[in-house]
Design a protein around this motif. Sequence first.
Motif, PDB file in Angstrom:
ATOM      1  N   ALA A  10       8.218   3.837  12.710  1.00 17.36           N
ATOM      2  CA  ALA A  10       7.370   2.805  12.057  1.00 17.36           C
ATOM      3  C   ALA A  10       6.731   3.381  10.822  1.00 17.36           C
ATOM      4  N   ALA A  11       6.659   2.470   9.768  1.00 19.87           N
ATOM      5  CA  ALA A  11       6.091   2.931   8.489  1.00 19.87           C
ATOM      6  C   ALA A  11       4.569   2.998   8.599  1.00 19.87           C
ATOM      7  N   ALA A  12       3.927   3.935   7.995  1.00 16.06           N
ATOM      8  CA  ALA A  12       2.454   4.058   7.995  1.00 16.06           C
ATOM      9  C   ALA A  12       1.852   2.971   7.092  1.00 16.06           C
ATOM     10  N   PRO A  13       0.687   2.337   7.503  1.00 19.45           N
ATOM     11  CA  PRO A  13       0.061   1.266   6.669  1.00 19.45           C
ATOM     12  C   PRO A  13      -0.310   1.796   5.305  1.00 19.45           C
ATOM     13  N   ALA A  14      -0.063   0.874   4.311  1.00 17.91           N
ATOM     14  CA  ALA A  14      -0.335   1.272   2.924  1.00 17.91           C
ATOM     15  C   ALA A  14      -1.829   1.266   2.671  1.00 17.91           C
ATOM     16  N   GLU A  15      -2.331   2.182   1.983  1.00 15.67           N
ATOM     17  CA  GLU A  15      -3.760   2.218   1.620  1.00 15.67           C
ATOM     18  C   GLU A  15      -4.033   1.176   0.538  1.00 15.67           C
ATOM     19  N   PRO A  16      -5.247   0.410   0.647  1.00 20.57           N
ATOM     20  CA  PRO A  16      -5.566  -0.600  -0.376  1.00 20.57           C
ATOM     21  C   PRO A  16      -5.701   0.067  -1.730  1.00 20.57           C
ATOM     22  N   ALA A  24     -12.990  -6.815  -3.773  1.00 19.91           N
ATOM     23  CA  ALA A  24     -13.703  -7.137  -2.542  1.00 19.91           C
ATOM     24  C   ALA A  24     -15.188  -6.810  -2.654  1.00 19.91           C
ATOM     25  N   GLN A  25     -15.463  -5.711  -3.324  1.00 23.25           N
ATOM     26  CA  GLN A  25     -16.865  -5.319  -3.507  1.00 23.25           C
ATOM     27  C   GLN A  25     -17.626  -6.342  -4.342  1.00 23.25           C
ATOM     28  N   LYS A  26     -16.949  -6.845  -5.384  1.00 26.66           N
ATOM     29  CA  LYS A  26     -17.591  -7.844  -6.260  1.00 26.66           C
ATOM     30  C   LYS A  26     -17.870  -9.153  -5.510  1.00 26.66           C
ATOM     31  N   GLU A  27     -16.872  -9.549  -4.676  1.00 25.74           N
ATOM     32  CA  GLU A  27     -17.061 -10.795  -3.915  1.00 25.74           C
ATOM     33  C   GLU A  27     -18.206 -10.649  -2.918  1.00 25.74           C
ATOM     34  N   LYS A  28     -18.315  -9.438  -2.338  1.00 25.63           N
ATOM     35  CA  LYS A  28     -19.397  -9.207  -1.399  1.00 25.63           C
ATOM     36  C   LYS A  28     -20.762  -9.290  -2.097  1.00 25.63           C
ATOM     37  N   GLU A  29     -20.818  -8.654  -3.265  1.00 29.13           N
ATOM     38  CA  GLU A  29     -22.074  -8.667  -4.025  1.00 29.13           C
ATOM     39  C   GLU A  29     -22.433 -10.090  -4.474  1.00 29.13           C
TER      40      GLU A  29
END
Length: 547
Positions: A10-16, A24-29
Amino acid sequence: MAEESNAPAAAAPAEPSKNALKKAQKEKEKAEKKAAAKARELAERQKKEAADSEDISKDNYGELPLTGSKDFKPTNTDRVDLSTIAEHEGKEVTFRCWVENARSQSAKLAFLNLRQGSNTVQAVVAASDKLSKQMVKFCGTVSTESTLAVTGLVKKAPEPIKSATIQDFEIHILKLFVEAKAEVPLPLQVDDAERPLPTEGEEEKAEADGRPLVSLNTRLNNRTLDLRAKINHAIFDIKDGVCQLFLEFLWKRKFKLFQTPKILGAASEGGANVFELKYFDRSAYLAQSPQFYKQMLITSRFPRVMEIGPVFRAENSNTARHLTEFTGLDLEMEFQEHYHEVMSVLEDLMLFIFNELNKRFKEETELVRSVYHVESFKLPKSGEVPRIPFQEGIKMLREAGEELGDYDDLTTPQEKHLGRLVLEKYGSDFYVLDQFPLAIRPAYTMPSPLDPKLSNSYDLFMRGQEICSGAQRIHDAELLAKMMREHDPPIDPNGAGTKEYVDSFRYGAPPHGGGGFGLERIVQFWLGLPNIRMCSLFPRDPQRVTP
């Protein structure tokens, strides 16, 4: 030995990516800022609602409990009359009034037109750190005609206020309490009663501005509201003034005021125009005039008498100048040598009343005449009142095209026609017709020595309409009894209600005469009003006995 699996690992999950993390940080803020803004808005709204709920003016406005329904300690606050408002500039005043109009200009500003008597003033209610918006809202929605107790500051108006009688000052309200709330809708708008009556056939029409033309019948059915109109206050101020002037003039000439009975045991003056009523176990009648009693007072050695009181006439007349109950202004007096002495007193009495109305009631007279656009009343000078012999009046009418006999009674149109002729010839709206035909006068009228078909009698006229009927009275018992028997219809001089009257002349009575005025007619013709019912508080005619 187990076999090795040939499946791929199985392939390892790709890092964001860095961009995704940043987004994502901007949407959170952004969400946090939005939530913080909503929280601040909610807090501010709650703070505002809390402040509003406190209502800093809550003790300065509202509806008072019914006066007398609760124990109350008087404040002893002086109340001012709006007519003196100019004397209180810059001062705080308290007064009772009622609402002509109330309107909210905005959440922070309202205007009211307040009335007291014939005076109106503009009032301002403005929100501030000392006056709440709740109070502004309350004041701007008070129902028309409600009675108020108002406290406010008198200020000079920045410009003349044309909608009020007090144009140079206005009231800045500090306190406003409703003492008596008016129900809405009103059956009659007081403002509509300020305008003239519609002419016949126009009752259902409206003026160009769309306002209704309110009929006399509608006004009389709602008379207490109708009477609130300033024009009606002016009419009844003048009516009161006529009574006061009548008394003032005659008191100075040593007339005494009496009150004679209005319930009689017999229809003493004859004729059918008398109201019969049940009086215990027998019939009685309402007085058609105080005539017999005035004369009996003369025989009782009261040389000059007068009365103001009700008169009842059972005439089925539905004209603009007749009532079944009206107020009589009556006088009777001895004279020395000739009955024209009495006429002179009557003429001078009316000239005094007319001239004093012009002086003391000028404002009220002009208000009413401005609505009905009536010409000023043309007056002669004292001693120059036109005295026109009846036969001369007949001649004037004939020359103007009227057809009538030498001894015919004048119709109402003929009277008005003669009034126009007299005004044209003598320049006077007030005049006297003298020496009326004997056949059309009461039985107690003295026959004329000039013509047996005429009498020593007279009528006084305003604008061509009769306001007073008078004469020299027969003061000899035998002649009086003879004239009563010969009258049409005959009157029994020994009958109930007449015997005492005739007998009073058997003990020596001086020559005398007098007259009886219709108060409502004087007011009607002075002001040029189209209907006499406007001059009676609660008029009575063949069709109306209420309210």
